[in-house]
Every structure is written in C-alpha cells, then in structure tokens.
Design a protein around this motif. Structure first.
Motif: not given
Length: 264
Positions: A92-105
């Motif tokens: 599928g499609s995934h967002a590629t904008l920069p940002g913190p990893p999913l584990e944070h928080p």
C-alpha cells in the motif's frame, strides 16, 4: 465519463497551481476535486493524524472519509506521490514526511493493566481463542450475535498471590482485517499456547491506525476489586478492541500514567 490524470507540479503544495488543472474534470470552487482531497490529506500527514512512516488507510476508507469516489482518491494520491510525500509498494501507500519513529512516544502496553510497578510476581499467563465474545463486547465492536472473533485472556498476580489481575479483550473485525500481526493468531487461537500481545498497539499504529482509547473505572459491589473497561477506536471512529480488566485492589494500586508531548 472521461478520466483525468493529475499533472506534474514542480513546487508548493497541491492546490497552489490552479493553471495546472485539467479542463475536463469537474471543479470544486477554483480547483479540481482531487486537488482539494490531496491538500486535505497532506494536512493530515503534517499534523500527525496519519503518523510519519505509517501505511495510509485503504482507498475505499479514504473515499468514505473524504466523501469522494475511489477514482478521485487515486488521483489525489498520485499528486502526493509525484511530490515524494507518499511512497507505494505492494502493501500500500506510506507517508514519507519526516518525523519521529513510530516507537516514540511508546505505545501503551497491551492489555490495560498488564504493566505494574517492579515487584516479585508470579509469571503472567496470556492465551487467545477464536470464540463468540461476551455480549457487551460484541455490541461495542459492532459484531453480529454469535459472530466469533479473536479473544485474548490475560492473568497476572504478585508472587504472594495477591493483586490478581484478569483481563479479557475482544478484537473487532476491523482490527483483524487491518493488522496482519493480529490476523495471524486466528489459526493458532486454541486457548492453550502462550500469546503475549504486548505490542498490539504498536502493530495497530504501524498499520496506519491512530488510536483513541476511553477508560471507565468502576468499583464492583460488595467486593474490594475494581473493573476497568477500555474501548479503543481509530481515526475513523471504527472500534478496534474492548478490554475488561478486574483488579483485586485490596493491596494493589491502579496507576495511570500519561505523557503529553511538548508544544512546538
């Protein structure tokens, strides 16, 4: 009806270039409908409604969310794809904008009540079954009467046997359809093998679901125990899971801990 394809736009957000629209597409205001959808979707990517790196909801879900056709959604996704704001692979499609990893928080530990202060304790026990859930769970999850689903049972007590906690969780059809890690348990849900699902909420987030939970705490009549009922739904108000936790509160404290990100 003639089909149209979004044109390239070298700079700026979708909607910044009215001259860039095809003339044979029905317009909403001054811009094509797909352009408005692309702009709204980009806003949800930027404000964290759809977290960075997560899988976008399916086209039919986006179509319902924005009140447009799946073809319009495809055109909007193509606009964002050409700008490098999303990427598409076989999943599928995934967002590629920069940002913190999913584990944070970090996501809350599953199920509610599974995490307690460090202390000597007996081993936790957790199993899954494929069965008809309790009637109140079925109603909360929108399941038909007698419709089976994945049911998780968790039990934990301190080493001296006190502070017993029992949790029963039922998952919705949406959760099993959207979260492949949960769906895998369908074929080994015999109630015997250990099934620690502590990362269930992480799996949901990685599937592109934004989690909202509502916890209700009640004291059981003529008992020192308390009941916590948690209902979790996603960004489209679809129920994902419901948990009933019963805690022997005579010598144990039920502690809720919340972390709020700093304003930027």
């Amino acid at each position: 009806m003639a089909r149209t394809t979004p044109h390239d736009h070298p700079h700026g957000d979708p909607g910044d270039h009215p001259h860039d629209r095809p003339h044979d597409l029905a317009l909403t205001g001054e811009r094509p409908l797909y352009w408005r959808v692309a702009t709204q979707l980009l806003g949800e990517l930027r404000d964290g409604t759809i977290p960075p790196g997560t899988r976008l909801p399916a086209e039919r879900r986006l179509a319902g969310h924005f009140g447009v056709s799946r073809e319009t959604v495809r055109q909007a996704l193509e606009v964002l794809r050409r700008d490098g704001l999303i990427a598409t692979d076989r999943r599928g499609s995934h967002a590629t904008l920069p940002g913190p990893p999913l584990e944070h928080p970090a996501s809350p530990v599953f199920p509610v009540g599974a995490l307690r202060a460090a202390a000597p304790r007996a081993a936790d026990r957790a199993t899954v079954t494929w069965e008809t859930p309790p009637p109140d769970h079925a109603a909360a999850l929108g399941l038909a009467p007698h419709q089976p689903t994945l049911v998780h049972r968790f039990e934990s007590a301190a080493a001296d046997g006190h502070g017993l906690r029992r949790a029963v969780t039922s998952f919705s059809a949406v959760a099993l359809a959207e979260v492949e890690e949960l769906a895998r348990y369908r074929y080994r849900a015999d109630g015997t093998a250990s099934a620690q699902l502590r990362r269930a909420y992480d799996w949901m987030r990685k599937a592109g679901l934004t989690l909202h939970h509502r916890d209700a705490i009640t004291r059981l009549a003529d008992s020192p125990s308390v009941r916590v009922t948690r209902l979790v739904h996603d960004q489209y108000e679809r129920p994902l899971e419901v948990t009933d936790l019963v805690v022997d509160a005579r010598r144990d404290a039920l502690v809720y801990e919340f972390t709020l990100p700093a304003a930027v």
